[in-house]
Design a protein around this motif. Structure first.
Motif, PDB file in Angstrom:
ATOM      1  N   LEU A 169      68.083 -24.499  -5.313  1.00 50.10           N
ATOM      2  CA  LEU A 169      67.578 -23.092  -4.970  1.00 50.10           C
ATOM      3  C   LEU A 169      67.638 -22.442  -3.765  1.00 50.10           C
ATOM      4  CD1 LEU A 169      65.427 -25.403  -6.422  1.00 50.10           C
ATOM      5  CD2 LEU A 169      64.159 -23.378  -7.433  1.00 50.10           C
ATOM      6  N   GLU A 198      59.944 -17.948  -0.719  1.00 58.22           N
ATOM      7  CA  GLU A 198      60.209 -17.940  -2.153  1.00 58.22           C
ATOM      8  C   GLU A 198      61.310 -18.869  -2.415  1.00 58.22           C
ATOM      9  OE1 GLU A 198      60.157 -13.960  -4.655  1.00 58.22           O
ATOM     10  OE2 GLU A 198      62.127 -14.108  -3.660  1.00 58.22           O
ATOM     11  N   THR A 217      64.153 -19.249  -5.455  1.00 61.77           N
ATOM     12  CA  THR A 217      64.789 -18.732  -6.549  1.00 61.77           C
ATOM     13  C   THR A 217      65.769 -19.595  -7.260  1.00 61.77           C
ATOM     14  OG1 THR A 217      64.563 -16.587  -5.726  1.00 61.77           O
ATOM     15  CG2 THR A 217      66.143 -16.953  -7.422  1.00 61.77           C
ATOM     16  N   SER A 219      63.598 -24.151 -15.981  1.00 59.36           N
ATOM     17  CA  SER A 219      63.641 -22.930 -15.519  1.00 59.36           C
ATOM     18  C   SER A 219      64.892 -22.378 -15.842  1.00 59.36           C
ATOM     19  CB  SER A 219      63.686 -23.176 -13.809  1.00 59.36           C
ATOM     20  OG  SER A 219      62.454 -23.557 -13.189  1.00 59.36           O
ATOM     21  N   LYS A 242      68.229 -19.411 -14.463  1.00 58.75           N
ATOM     22  CA  LYS A 242      68.765 -18.822 -13.258  1.00 58.75           C
ATOM     23  C   LYS A 242      67.943 -17.649 -12.934  1.00 58.75           C
ATOM     24  CE  LYS A 242      73.006 -17.383 -11.073  1.00 58.75           C
ATOM     25  NZ  LYS A 242      74.545 -17.213 -11.077  1.00 58.75           N
ATOM     26  N   GLY A 243      67.308 -17.320 -11.635  1.00 58.82           N
ATOM     27  CA  GLY A 243      66.575 -16.248 -11.146  1.00 58.82           C
ATOM     28  C   GLY A 243      65.270 -16.474 -11.289  1.00 58.82           C
ATOM     29  N   ASP A 244      64.818 -17.399 -11.880  1.00 56.61           N
ATOM     30  CA  ASP A 244      63.056 -17.922 -11.819  1.00 56.61           C
ATOM     31  C   ASP A 244      62.832 -18.111 -10.440  1.00 56.61           C
ATOM     32  OD1 ASP A 244      62.723 -17.671 -14.610  1.00 56.61           O
ATOM     33  OD2 ASP A 244      62.669 -19.933 -15.221  1.00 56.61           O
ATOM     34  N   LYS A 245      61.527 -17.494 -10.187  1.00 62.28           N
ATOM     35  CA  LYS A 245      61.104 -17.467  -8.725  1.00 62.28           C
ATOM     36  C   LYS A 245      59.853 -18.290  -8.543  1.00 62.28           C
ATOM     37  CE  LYS A 245      63.178 -12.896  -7.599  1.00 62.28           C
ATOM     38  NZ  LYS A 245      64.255 -13.853  -6.733  1.00 62.28           N
TER      39      LYS A 245
END
Length: 220
Positions: free
Chosen positions: A156, A167, A169, A182, A184-187
């Protein structure tokens, strides 16, 4: 199927092989979540079984046989991520280990500037999975990488968004559990709360949810 807590991050593809997008899977998980809220059964085992019998199984019967396991896993883990009520139900059936707690108000950080600077300089951490296994974390060069006991990993990016918050990602993972939780791009938003003798007290939150998970991340 295993339970996952938010600090054990995860996933890897945005298009499912059975021609449904992750947005469609999340939409289904939201329907399941709303149904779970309506189940007026006090026994949690019976409540979970009712969810399976009324929602999971009928849905999986509509999927090609060779895709059932893959789809079932994906839906199970996305339901954990998207549905606070489902996570709470699993917690009651299998209480979290190592002091993980969930609260509905954002915790207040008590860490000092000096302690926070020490955290930022620290490159290696570790935490314990729900199963008790140890996972190593390397946090450097703008990345957070989990190294699991089965020789898999998750990657991440990290970005500080406040004095005590950063944060994460999600990028990718070859870990089966993480690769179903998760996309890709989940925060995820982490906050450093306090420094103890051999660990930092942290919290993590999924943006848009009102639940904050407090947990321990250890350092050497």
């Amino acid at each position: 199927m295993k339970k996952i807590y938010l600090l054990l991050f995860v996933l890897g593809t945005t298009q499912l092989s059975f021609s449904q997008t992750i947005q469609q899977v999340d939409s289904i998980s939201n329907v399941f979540c709303e149904y779970l809220k309506t189940i007026n059964i006090k026994n949690d085992t019976l409540k979970l079984n009712t969810l399976y019998e009324q929602k999971f199984y009928p849905y999986l019967r509509s999927i090609a046989k060779e895709e059932v396991e893959k789809v079932g896993n994906k839906l199970y883990y996305r339901l954990q991520r998207n549905c606070v009520e489902f996570r709470k139900l699993l917690d009651r059936l299998e209480p979290p280990k190592d002091g993980l707690t969930r609260i509905t108000e954002k915790p207040v950080s008590e860490i000092t500037k000096k302690q926070l600077n020490a955290f930022k300089k620290q490159k290696e951490f570790y935490y314990y999975e729900a199963s008790g296994e140890k996972t190593i974390v390397i946090m450097k060069d703008g990345f957070w990488t989990d190294y699991f006991s089965d020789d898999t990993a998750s990657k991440l990016t990290t970005k500080w968004i406040g004095n005590t918050e950063f944060e994460l990602t999600f990028i990718e993972s070859d870990n089966e559990t993480r690769a179903n939780f998760s996309v890709k791009g989940d925060k995820y938003v982490y906050q450093v709360l306090a420094k103890k003798d051999n660990y930092y007290e942290m919290s993590v939150n999924i943006p848009g949810q009102i639940v904050f998970e407090k947990f321990k991340i250890y350092y050497k």
